[in-house]
Design a protein around this motif. Structure first.
Motif, short mmCIF file in Angstrom:
data_model
loop_
_atom_site.label_atom_id
_atom_site.label_comp_id
_atom_site.label_asym_id
_atom_site.label_seq_id
_atom_site.Cartn_x
_atom_site.Cartn_y
_atom_site.Cartn_z
N ASP A 63 0.87 -1.18 0.00
CA ASP A 63 0.00 0.00 0.00
C ASP A 63 0.91 1.23 0.00
N PHE A 173 -7.81 -3.32 6.57
CA PHE A 173 -7.52 -2.74 5.25
C PHE A 173 -7.25 -3.82 4.21
N GLN A 177 -1.89 -6.05 5.68
CA GLN A 177 -1.85 -5.01 6.73
C GLN A 177 -2.56 -5.49 8.00
N VAL A 210 -5.08 6.58 10.33
CA VAL A 210 -6.33 5.94 10.82
C VAL A 210 -6.30 5.63 12.32
N ASP A 341 -5.07 10.30 -0.93
CA ASP A 341 -6.19 9.36 -0.99
C ASP A 341 -7.39 9.92 -1.75
N ARG A 426 -7.50 6.68 -6.06
CA ARG A 426 -6.38 7.39 -5.42
C ARG A 426 -5.24 7.61 -6.41
#
Ligand code: GLC
Ligand code: CA
Length: 573
Positions: A63, A173, A177, A210, A341, A426
């Motif tokens: 990511d 996610f 992750q 987050v 994002d 994104r």
């Protein structure tokens, strides 16, 4: 260094760098730390106060670095710790601060903590992540055996079976992750130690990825079925979970309170309500300095970001007004339209054709005059638009790629899928930064990891800096205004014309100084339904019209995409 006020960041503007796409100095097609060092004049030239670096730690890049395998190192694609120290010194020498991005909700599945955790049920790190047996005694891997019905943000179930131990681990996610178990104090203290080490290395604060997801309800209940069917929505059980404030206060106590210099803490908080935000940023609670709201960047989504929605300016105003008002007495807003994002704001809310420059300036003006700390995302200061994403191969981000794959597997038409997913992908924000009109926009001397899809012959930093009428210089003036006009920082906020579908209008007021901000969100000339005669003697602080349009400005009408900021003194009532 001079003594800093604890709330120095209230008058600051932050510039976000996405290192992978910023500048490639060593010619491997990927941006790097030396590239950033080489381009700091561009950033400092805007007058920003803070640089925020998206993750540069060692990572499998599942990511783009938001999957960290070593919180204390530097990924070799970006450079070395010495390069980092040099970057930090240069940023400080230019009078700016540096904020690191910490991804503490999850690690990479390649992080040694997770490697140990998955090695066996009795491993001392087993409890550092969320492991659960199959539900109801089902066979591991059989349909519906996942411990809960939650879906992952990047598609598929949030639970992944590890065949070695026959248990599932949680990754809200993606399977690359795995979520850390903050219920375990060892986890939290290991993360606080990471923060202390970076502070000792000299960084000035953190953007916490987050961070409102880190407290989960340990009962892990099933979620309601989502609109699109398939998996359930687990977010009520992990967004602002039961111990979130306790954890933030503990982090503050452990990491921030003992430091001599203030530490800036910015919480990224998808799904955060404004009332929660007020608690997180209440200075007396000692949690965070500011949070990123997501409400205003979701108002043009349908049921999800992949379903077509429509943009109604009244919704944007209602959302931002609520945040301005609720955080007016206690707490603090961050202000943004762009980041790595989000699709590019000029394409999303403005006009990326004929009025690209003017509408980019209008959006910037309206945003920057709010109360809060503005964030500028690389390329925004050039008015960079969305990328023309036309082929399946143009969608390379884990989120958009998975979404396209899923829809194609369901038999959808590729052109329709790419057009629809491409609108909010994104990838739009991750095309290389455009430095000049030469090959690869001078981002790199070689084929970049992701192509320069956006027109760079005219949209590039060299042109922008040479042209006093550019979007870049407009941002520079807005940032200067925040530094010189206390009303921009501290003034009260009052929304005007909330029901007007075309005009964004508000005032800011501090003692006897009042500012009026007007923005036309349409490509037509519109009337402003306000008693503007009272502003006829006001000073025009900043606007976005070129000559000759400026010469024929009409006091009570706005040209297409026009923005204007007026300043007047009021006699005390
Ligand atoms: C944040 C980041 C995003 C990342 C996600 C998971 O939302 O901004 O880029 O994919 O967290 O770490
Ligand atoms: Ca490189």
């Amino acid at each position: 260094m001079s003594q800093l006020a604890p709330d120095w960041w209230k008058s600051a503007v932050v510039y976000q760098i996405y290192p992978r796409s910023f500048a490639d100095a060593n010619g491997d097609g990927i941006g790097d730390l030396q590239g950033i060092i080489d381009r700091l004049d561009h950033v400092a030239g805007l007058g920003v106060d803070v640089v925020w670096l998206s993750p540069i730690y060692p990572s499998p890049q599942a990511d783009n670095g938001y999957d960290v395998s070593d919180y204390l190192g530097i990924d070799p694609i970006y450079g070395t710790i010495e390069d980092f120290q040099r970057l930090l010194r240069e940023v400080h020498a230019l009078g700016m601060k540096l904020v690191m991005d910490l991804v503490f909700n999850h690690t990479s599945d390649a992080h040694p903590w997770f490697v140990a955790s998955r090695s066996g049920r009795d491993d001392p790190k087993r409890d550092w992540y969320w492991w659960r047996p199959p539900r109801d005694g089902k066979a591991p891997g059989s349909p519906g055996a996942e411990p809960t019905n939650w879906g992952a943000a990047f598609s598929g179930p949030a639970w992944t079976l590890d065949p070695r131990t026959g248990e599932y681990y949680l990754g809200v996610f993606s399977p690359r992750q795995p979520d850390l178990n903050w219920e375990n104090p060892q986890v939290r203290h290991a993360l606080y130690e990471v923060m202390r080490i970076w502070l000792d290395r000299g960084v000035d604060g953190f953007r916490l990825d987050v961070i409102n997801h880190v407290s989960k309800d340990p009962r892990l209940p099933d979620g309601e079925p989502t609109v699109l069917g398939g998996s359930g929505d687990g977010s009520p059980w992990f967004v602002a979970g039961p111990r979130i404030h306790e954890f933030m206060q503990e982090m503050h106590r452990e990491v921030v309170a003992p430091r001599r210099d203030p530490v800036l803490l910015i919480g990224e908080m998808p799904g955060c309500t404004v009332d929660e935000a007020a608690r997180f940023t209440d200075p007396d609670r000692h949690e965070l300095d500011m949070v990123f709201t997501f409400e205003h960047v979701q108002i043009d989504h349908g049921a999800t970001k992949w379903q077509p929605g429509t943009f109604d300016l009244r919704d944007l105003k209602a959302s931002l007004d609520r945040w301005q008002t609720t955080l007016a007495q206690r707490g603090w807003n961050s202000l943004y339209l762009n980041n790595h994002d989000q699709p590019r704001a000029v394409s999303r809310f403005g006009d990326d054709g004929r009025y690209r420059v003017r509408s980019a300036k209008m959006l910037a003006t309206v945003l920057h005059l709010h109360r809060g700390t503005p964030f500028v995302y690389q390329g925004e200061e050039l008015g960079m638009p969305n990328a023309p994403l036309t082929r399946v191969e143009d969608l390379v981000d884990v989120e958009s790629r998975n979404q396209v794959a899923r829809e194609l597997a369901e038999g959808a038409d590729p052109d329709e899928v790419v057009a629809r997913v491409g609108r909010f992908a994104r990838d739009n924000a991750r095309t290389p930064m455009q430095w000049d009109d030469s090959q690869h926009a001078d981002f790199s001397s070689t084929e970049p990891w992701y192509p320069v899809l956006v027109e760079h012959e005219t949209i590039n930093a060299r042109h922008a800096r040479a042209d006093p009428g550019s979007v870049y210089h407009h941002y520079r003036r807005l940032i200067e205004l925040r530094h010189t006009e206390a009303t921009v920082v501290h003034g009260d906020f009052t929304m005007l014309l909330p029901e007007d579908p075309d005009v964004y209008a508000y005032t800011r007021r501090l003692r006897d100084v009042e500012l009026l901000v007007l923005g036309n969100f349409t490509g037509e000339t519109v009337a402003v339904d306000l008693p503007l005669a009272a502003w006829s003697d006001a000073e025009l602080l900043i606007d976005n019209l070129d000559v000759p349009d400026a010469a024929t400005r009409e006091p009570d009408r706005l040209r297409p995409w026009e923005a204007r900021v007026l300043r007047r003194r009021r006699t005390p009532e």
